[in-house]
Design a protein around this motif. Structure first.
Motif, mmCIF file in Angstrom:
data_model
loop_
_atom_site.group_PDB
_atom_site.id
_atom_site.type_symbol
_atom_site.label_atom_id
_atom_site.label_comp_id
_atom_site.label_asym_id
_atom_site.label_seq_id
_atom_site.Cartn_x
_atom_site.Cartn_y
_atom_site.Cartn_z
ATOM 1 N N MET A 8 30.766 32.321 1.673
ATOM 2 C CA MET A 8 30.762 32.945 0.349
ATOM 3 C C MET A 8 29.343 33.361 -0.025
ATOM 4 O O MET A 8 28.364 32.911 0.570
ATOM 5 N N LEU A 9 29.261 34.244 -1.018
ATOM 6 C CA LEU A 9 27.955 34.684 -1.514
ATOM 7 C C LEU A 9 27.410 33.630 -2.469
ATOM 8 O O LEU A 9 27.962 33.401 -3.540
ATOM 9 N N SER A 10 26.327 32.967 -2.069
ATOM 10 C CA SER A 10 25.757 31.906 -2.907
ATOM 11 C C SER A 10 24.594 32.402 -3.762
ATOM 12 O O SER A 10 24.261 31.777 -4.781
ATOM 13 N N HIS A 11 23.980 33.510 -3.369
ATOM 14 C CA HIS A 11 22.856 34.032 -4.153
ATOM 15 C C HIS A 11 22.669 35.514 -3.843
ATOM 16 O O HIS A 11 22.764 35.945 -2.687
ATOM 17 N N LEU A 12 22.427 36.290 -4.888
ATOM 18 C CA LEU A 12 22.176 37.720 -4.738
ATOM 19 C C LEU A 12 20.897 38.082 -5.484
ATOM 20 O O LEU A 12 20.738 37.734 -6.663
ATOM 21 N N LEU A 13 19.995 38.766 -4.785
ATOM 22 C CA LEU A 13 18.742 39.243 -5.388
ATOM 23 C C LEU A 13 18.681 40.754 -5.245
ATOM 24 O O LEU A 13 18.856 41.293 -4.146
ATOM 25 N N ILE A 14 18.440 41.444 -6.360
ATOM 26 C CA ILE A 14 18.283 42.905 -6.353
ATOM 27 C C ILE A 14 16.964 43.230 -7.036
ATOM 28 O O ILE A 14 16.747 42.858 -8.197
ATOM 29 N N LYS A 15 16.080 43.927 -6.323
ATOM 30 C CA LYS A 15 14.774 44.297 -6.895
ATOM 31 C C LYS A 15 14.548 45.792 -6.730
ATOM 32 O O LYS A 15 14.732 46.349 -5.638
ATOM 33 N N ASP A 59 29.891 31.837 -8.780
ATOM 34 C CA ASP A 59 30.713 30.649 -8.656
ATOM 35 C C ASP A 59 31.512 30.719 -7.344
ATOM 36 O O ASP A 59 31.711 31.788 -6.789
ATOM 37 N N ARG A 60 31.987 29.571 -6.876
ATOM 38 C CA ARG A 60 32.743 29.528 -5.627
ATOM 39 C C ARG A 60 34.119 30.185 -5.763
ATOM 40 O O ARG A 60 34.707 30.599 -4.761
ATOM 41 N N GLU A 61 34.633 30.292 -6.992
ATOM 42 C CA GLU A 61 36.010 30.767 -7.162
ATOM 43 C C GLU A 61 36.052 32.178 -7.758
ATOM 44 O O GLU A 61 35.648 33.126 -7.100
ATOM 45 N N LEU A 62 36.499 32.308 -8.985
ATOM 46 C CA LEU A 62 36.726 33.633 -9.565
ATOM 47 C C LEU A 62 35.610 34.007 -10.534
ATOM 48 O O LEU A 62 35.474 33.416 -11.607
ATOM 49 N N ASN A 63 34.818 34.995 -10.155
ATOM 50 C CA ASN A 63 33.706 35.484 -10.966
ATOM 51 C C ASN A 63 34.115 36.795 -11.636
ATOM 52 O O ASN A 63 34.503 37.757 -10.960
ATOM 53 N N SER A 87 45.496 35.993 2.647
ATOM 54 C CA SER A 87 45.902 34.789 3.393
ATOM 55 C C SER A 87 45.838 34.996 4.895
ATOM 56 O O SER A 87 45.974 34.037 5.660
ATOM 57 N N LYS A 88 45.639 36.243 5.319
ATOM 58 C CA LYS A 88 45.622 36.548 6.751
ATOM 59 C C LYS A 88 44.210 36.675 7.307
ATOM 60 O O LYS A 88 44.024 36.802 8.514
ATOM 61 N N ARG A 89 43.221 36.677 6.434
ATOM 62 C CA ARG A 89 41.851 36.900 6.889
ATOM 63 C C ARG A 89 40.970 35.713 6.526
ATOM 64 O O ARG A 89 41.052 35.173 5.420
ATOM 65 N N SER A 90 40.136 35.337 7.472
ATOM 66 C CA SER A 90 39.142 34.296 7.207
ATOM 67 C C SER A 90 37.901 34.980 6.656
ATOM 68 O O SER A 90 36.914 35.204 7.349
ATOM 69 N N ASP A 111 44.802 32.723 -7.947
ATOM 70 C CA ASP A 111 45.453 32.147 -6.766
ATOM 71 C C ASP A 111 44.643 32.447 -5.507
ATOM 72 O O ASP A 111 44.416 31.564 -4.663
ATOM 73 N N MET A 112 44.165 33.677 -5.369
ATOM 74 C CA MET A 112 43.341 34.064 -4.211
ATOM 75 C C MET A 112 42.033 33.284 -4.196
ATOM 76 O O MET A 112 41.494 32.961 -3.138
ATOM 77 N N ALA A 113 41.532 32.967 -5.394
ATOM 78 C CA ALA A 113 40.233 32.289 -5.498
ATOM 79 C C ALA A 113 40.283 30.844 -5.019
ATOM 80 O O ALA A 113 39.242 30.198 -4.878
ATOM 81 N N ARG A 114 41.480 30.340 -4.754
ATOM 82 C CA ARG A 114 41.569 28.985 -4.205
ATOM 83 C C ARG A 114 41.047 28.925 -2.768
ATOM 84 O O ARG A 114 40.590 27.879 -2.311
ATOM 85 N N SER A 115 41.155 30.034 -2.052
ATOM 86 C CA SER A 115 40.705 30.059 -0.650
ATOM 87 C C SER A 115 39.628 31.102 -0.382
ATOM 88 O O SER A 115 39.092 31.177 0.720
#
Length: 551
Positions: free
Chosen positions: A1-8, A21-25, A446-449, A476-480
């Motif tokens: 997952m994307l844990s940090h984004l920097l734009i300059k 966040d890890r789930e639904l942003n 559900s078919k893609r990692s 629901d998608m944000a669970r995985s």
């Protein structure tokens, strides 16, 4: 997952940092505030093209950096194939210089855009308005089926077999095309080849013959000069050797008187031995020199043949003639064996095609096998999304082999009861496209990692209860998967586990886009404004609190 984004220094962004966040942003904001700008910056991380027009400050470079957690997503193979260092934390960086030059890095290793796209495609998927346009294309529809069927392995096998067949078929076609011209040139090439074979050319032969001819043409003078040289060294009456013998003899008398004299005597003795050897060699060389006009004439004829062949073939040496002879031998031999070569090339192409058919059939069977499930799942989801009479029919036809297989996939859609399904591009409206795309993304998730999925206003054209259901689907998608959704609907905004607000800051000389993570109270205010406008009523605020409470 994307844990940090920097734009300059990108577009209206001076500097922006985001820790999703890890789930639904959820990302909201006024039109033109910079939501699409941020999405464009993320697109650069995924390998999109860029130029200097994206620079906020034209005198400084633009930097976009994403930190991704990729543990458990089985993408090590991609890193190995691209010869990149793998880590469970992957840092992807894109830089655009003042001159417009773009550079990309994966874990601080420079990569080209193709490699960047291959790596980041395993980390993030962006749904944009462009995807809704793509949905009408057969190629994109085929990708949907392959993703659902998880055909990665079958596709790799097929593409390998397809490339093998194309290579062998091209070789056979090229040999066929060359065959007629080769047969026409055969007689001439064979004549030239036999002429060169008959010449029996040998490497370095020309230089040796030229030297021998020079000696033969000057044999009398050479013998005379050698005789004179010999007589100076070892003449019966007066010679260098006789004089040197006297010197050796005289030095021998005094050699025992001093070491220095003995050394002189030894040196003189050595010189005498060397001169005797030289005289013998000159004598032997004189005996070897023969005056042979017949041999000289034979050599001239041989050299003339070499010179004529060089002139004829426009080369400058016998080595080049030998190389030409070998090339002609290859051409002649190729024609003589042409029928066998054609038969062999055809057999290889046929065998490759047979293998291609096997892998194509396996891929096609896999695709056809999932079509009923896709139709059923999407039909059920469309029903839930307020389209009870919608139907999706997927047709599959066998067509000419291509890099993607032998299947032509067509999605036929009808939103209304009693209306025959037709091509998507002809029947679906904006809201229908949004709901259909949401259903497709939902079943594919559900078919893609895949760590992160970004939705750019996938809720276009929907509202009310349908928007709530779309928000529930995202939750629901944000669970995985980590979901980042740009939305303008309060029903969806209220579903987020984190809510970010994009706005324009006019406090300095130049407008800047900024983003902030909203607190609970700020979320209430923002959702209320999405419900009731800039100055929300008490009921809008109450409604906003209820939405967040229900979440």
């Amino acid at each position: 997952m994307l844990s940090h984004l920097l734009i300059k220094n990108y577009a209206l962004i001076d500097e922006l940092e985001l820790t999703p966040d890890r789930e639904l942003n959820i990302i909201t904001g006024e039109t033109g505030a910079g939501k699409s700008i941020m999405l464009g910056a993320i697109g650069l991380l995924l390998g999109n093209r860029a130029d200097t027009r994206v620079l906020y400050n034209p005198e400084q470079k633009c930097v976009i950096e994403g930190t991704f957690g990729v543990s458990g997503y089985a993408i090590e193979r991609i890193f190995d194939e691209e010869e990149l260092d793998y880590s469970t934390t992957c840092i992807v960086r894109r830089e655009i210089s003042v001159s417009g030059k773009s550079r990309a890095f994966v874990n601080d290793t420079p990569v080209n855009l193709e490699t960047l796209r291959r790596v980041t495609s395993q980390m993030m998927d962006i749904h944009s308005q462009h995807d809704s346009v793509l949905l009408g294309s057969n190629e994109y529809q085929l990708e949907i089926v392959d993703t659902y069927a998880q055909n990665d392995g079958l596709l790799r096998t097929y593409r390998s077999d397809y490339q093998s067949y194309r290579t062998k078929r091209t070789a056979y076609d090229q040999l066929q095309a060359e065959a007629s011209a080769m047969r026409k040139e055969f007689d001439y090439n064979n004549f030239l080849y036999e002429e060169l074979v008959k010449a029996q050319l040998q490497p370095d032969e020309q230089e040796a013959l030229e030297q021998e001819l020079t000696i033969l043409e000057n044999a009398e003078e050479i013998k005379e000069r050698l005789q004179l040289a010999y007589e100076y060294l070892d003449n019966a009456e007066q010679s260098v050797i006789d004089f040197l013998k006297g010197a050796v003899s005289n030095l021998a008398y005094i050699s025992k008187l001093s070491d220095q004299y003995e050394q002189l005597q030894n040196r003189a003795q050595s010189s005498l031995i060397e001169l005797r050897d030289l005289a013998d060699e000159i004598s032997s060389e004189q005996d070897r020199v023969e005056i042979d006009d017949t041999r000289a004439e034979t050599i001239r004829e041989r050299l003339n043949l070499m010179y004529q062949l060089q002139t004829k073939h426009q080369v400058k040496s016998v080595d080049e003639l030998i190389a030409l002879r070998n090339e002609l031998e290859r051409k002649v031999s190729k024609v003589l064996n042409l029928d066998d070569a054609l038969a062999n090339a055809k057999a290889q192409a046929s065998a490759a095609y047979a293998q291609l058919q096997i892998s194509a059939e396996a891929l096609s069977d896999s695709r056809k096998g999932v079509l009923p499930s896709i139709e059923t799942e999407i039909g059920s989801l469309l029903h839930d999304l307020g389209m009870p009479n919608a139907s999706l029919k997927i047709e599959a036809e066998i067509t000419k082999a291509s890099p993607t297989g032998v299947d032509l996939i067509s999605f036929l859609f009808s939103a209304n009861k009693g209306v025959k399904p037709q091509q998507l591009k002809n029947v679906a409206s904006g809201g229908e496209f949004s709901r259909l795309m949401m259903a497709i993304k939902y079943i594919l998730a559900s078919k893609r990692s895949l760590p992160t999925i970004v939705f750019d206003e996938i809720d276009t054209g929907v509202s009310g209860e349908i928007a709530i259901k779309m928000g529930n689907m995202m939750r629901d998608m944000a669970r995985s998967h980590q979901i980042i959704a740009i939305s303008h609907l309060h029903q969806i905004a209220g579903q987020g586990t984190a809510h970010y607000f994009v706005f324009k800051d006019h406090s300095s000389d130049k407008t800047v886009s900024r983003i902030k993570k909203l607190t609970h109270d700020e979320r209430v205010a923002e959702i209320a404004q999405m419900i009731g406008g800039k100055n929300p009523s008490a009921s809008a605020l109450k409604n906003a609190r209820e939405i967040l409470k229900q979440r």
